[in-house]
Motif scaffolding. Structure first.
Motif, PDB file in Angstrom:
ATOM      1  N   PRO A  51      46.934 -23.728  45.193  1.00 49.39           N
ATOM      2  CA  PRO A  51      45.676 -24.176  44.608  1.00 49.39           C
ATOM      3  C   PRO A  51      45.954 -25.468  43.789  1.00 49.39           C
ATOM      4  O   PRO A  51      46.796 -25.488  43.165  1.00 49.39           O
ATOM      5  N   ILE A  53      44.545 -27.965  40.736  1.00 52.24           N
ATOM      6  CA  ILE A  53      43.674 -28.047  39.451  1.00 52.24           C
ATOM      7  C   ILE A  53      43.540 -29.379  38.925  1.00 52.24           C
ATOM      8  O   ILE A  53      44.554 -29.972  38.405  1.00 52.24           O
ATOM      9  N   LEU A  59      37.235 -28.374  33.443  1.00 47.78           N
ATOM     10  CA  LEU A  59      38.228 -27.216  33.958  1.00 47.78           C
ATOM     11  C   LEU A  59      38.861 -26.721  32.729  1.00 47.78           C
ATOM     12  O   LEU A  59      39.715 -25.694  32.976  1.00 47.78           O
ATOM     13  N   SER A  61      39.828 -23.831  30.202  1.00 51.14           N
ATOM     14  CA  SER A  61      39.245 -22.672  29.849  1.00 51.14           C
ATOM     15  C   SER A  61      39.662 -22.062  28.874  1.00 51.14           C
ATOM     16  O   SER A  61      38.907 -20.939  28.376  1.00 51.14           O
ATOM     17  N   SER A  70      41.593 -24.297  34.341  1.00 50.27           N
ATOM     18  CA  SER A  70      41.502 -23.236  35.271  1.00 50.27           C
ATOM     19  C   SER A  70      40.715 -23.944  36.493  1.00 50.27           C
ATOM     20  O   SER A  70      39.584 -24.451  36.054  1.00 50.27           O
ATOM     21  N   SER A  71      41.068 -23.189  37.783  1.00 38.63           N
ATOM     22  CA  SER A  71      40.003 -23.671  38.917  1.00 38.63           C
ATOM     23  C   SER A  71      40.208 -22.412  39.691  1.00 38.63           C
ATOM     24  O   SER A  71      41.239 -22.026  40.463  1.00 38.63           O
ATOM     25  N   GLY A  72      39.042 -21.676  39.570  1.00 38.55           N
ATOM     26  CA  GLY A  72      38.995 -20.219  40.576  1.00 38.55           C
ATOM     27  C   GLY A  72      40.239 -19.486  39.851  1.00 38.55           C
ATOM     28  O   GLY A  72      40.062 -19.146  38.586  1.00 38.55           O
ATOM     29  N   ALA A  73      40.810 -18.703  40.477  1.00 36.20           N
ATOM     30  CA  ALA A  73      41.917 -17.696  39.883  1.00 36.20           C
ATOM     31  C   ALA A  73      42.952 -18.487  39.465  1.00 36.20           C
ATOM     32  O   ALA A  73      43.925 -17.898  38.727  1.00 36.20           O
ATOM     33  N   ALA A  74      43.199 -19.667  39.719  1.00 38.35           N
ATOM     34  CA  ALA A  74      44.458 -20.474  39.289  1.00 38.35           C
ATOM     35  C   ALA A  74      44.601 -21.307  37.881  1.00 38.35           C
ATOM     36  O   ALA A  74      43.188 -21.692  37.628  1.00 38.35           O
ATOM     37  N   LYS A  75      45.388 -21.049  37.028  1.00 40.85           N
ATOM     38  CA  LYS A  75      45.199 -21.778  35.881  1.00 40.85           C
ATOM     39  C   LYS A  75      46.612 -22.498  35.551  1.00 40.85           C
ATOM     40  O   LYS A  75      47.728 -22.086  36.140  1.00 40.85           O
TER      41      LYS A  75
END
Length: 250
Positions: A51, A53, A59, A61, A70-75
């Motif tokens: 993923p 970011i 973004l 977080s 963070s973007s979705g579950a990815a950080k």
């Protein structure tokens, strides 16, 4: 930087290895050249689908002792020193691939990233840059902390700090990023810092697990605990400027 209107990236891929300041986990960072208009993008190469970011304020977080995107579950955490190096060298397009959730802290400054990118070389890409222009002053205050951004014809950063500590009181520094030389010379090697009295509390919170005198300036009530001492007499405020440059890049 100023006066150079062409987009830039790296000539070749380079790697930086280290541990995360807060996680303490080993991580490898790959800095990969990217095409015109790509922008600055983190890639979690260790996660399914790798993923991406993008580097963008929307973004952000978390800002607890470091900046996390963070973007979705990815950080990806502790991005500010790397981003300061990228922006300080005037790089517009770059893939920053990580095999873990935190950028390596290396020596606590931006200098290791700068060194690797200068070794790789910078490449102009023949297309014009895009600029964000401040039209009016914006100010944010929280308690006794104030940040203000105002219109200017160049990026100038001024900072004043006072930690009510014998070694960190009323430090001030200002610089204009007219070219990468000023960034490299004046702030890139200024290290992050922390207080010995806070170490146990931070580690109980799951933070600073990778911190040591190898990657931070550590201060007790009266002295610097690093055997080599400071890199600048005002290294503390210079590092705050480094952090600010990295965060404003968002």
């Amino acid at each position: 930087m100023a006066g150079d209107l062409e987009q830039r990236t790296l000539q070749r891929t380079v790697e930086v290895e280290g541990v995360g300041l807060h996680s303490g986990d080993a991580v490898t960072l790959r800095l990969v050249p990217a095409p015109v208009g790509h922008g600055l993008v983190f890639v979690r190469s260790d996660l399914p689908g790798k993923p991406q970011i993008p580097v963008h304020a929307d973004l952000v977080s978390d800002t607890s002792l470091a900046t996390t995107l963070s973007s979705g579950a990815a950080k990806v955490a502790t991005v500010e020193h790397l981003l300061a190096a990228v922006v300080g060298l005037g790089i517009d397009n770059l893939r920053m691939e990580l095999d873990g959730p935190e950028v390596p802290i290396v020596d606590g400054s931006a200098a290791p990233f700068v060194q690797k990118m200068l070794e790789a070389g910078l490449r102009r890409q023949g297309e014009g840059r895009r600029f964000l222009v401040m039209r009016k002053t914006v100010t944010v205050a929280e308690g006794d902390k104030v940040a203000s951004l105002s219109p200017s014809d160049a990026l100038r950063v001024e900072c004043a700090i006072d930690f009510k500590h014998p070694l960190i009181s009323d430090q001030r520094f200002s610089m204009a990023l007219q070219d990468s030389g000023a960034f490299v010379r004046d702030v890139a090697c200024a290290r992050t810092f922390g207080f010995l009295r806070d170490v146990d509390r931070l580690r109980a919170m799951g933070l600073a697990r990778g911190g040591s005198v190898q990657n931070a300036v550590v201060v007790d009530d009266f002295s610097i605990l690093n055997p080599e001492g400071l890199r600048f007499t005002d290294e503390f405020v210079r590092h705050k400027i480094l952090d600010a440059i990295g965060d404003v890049s968002l």
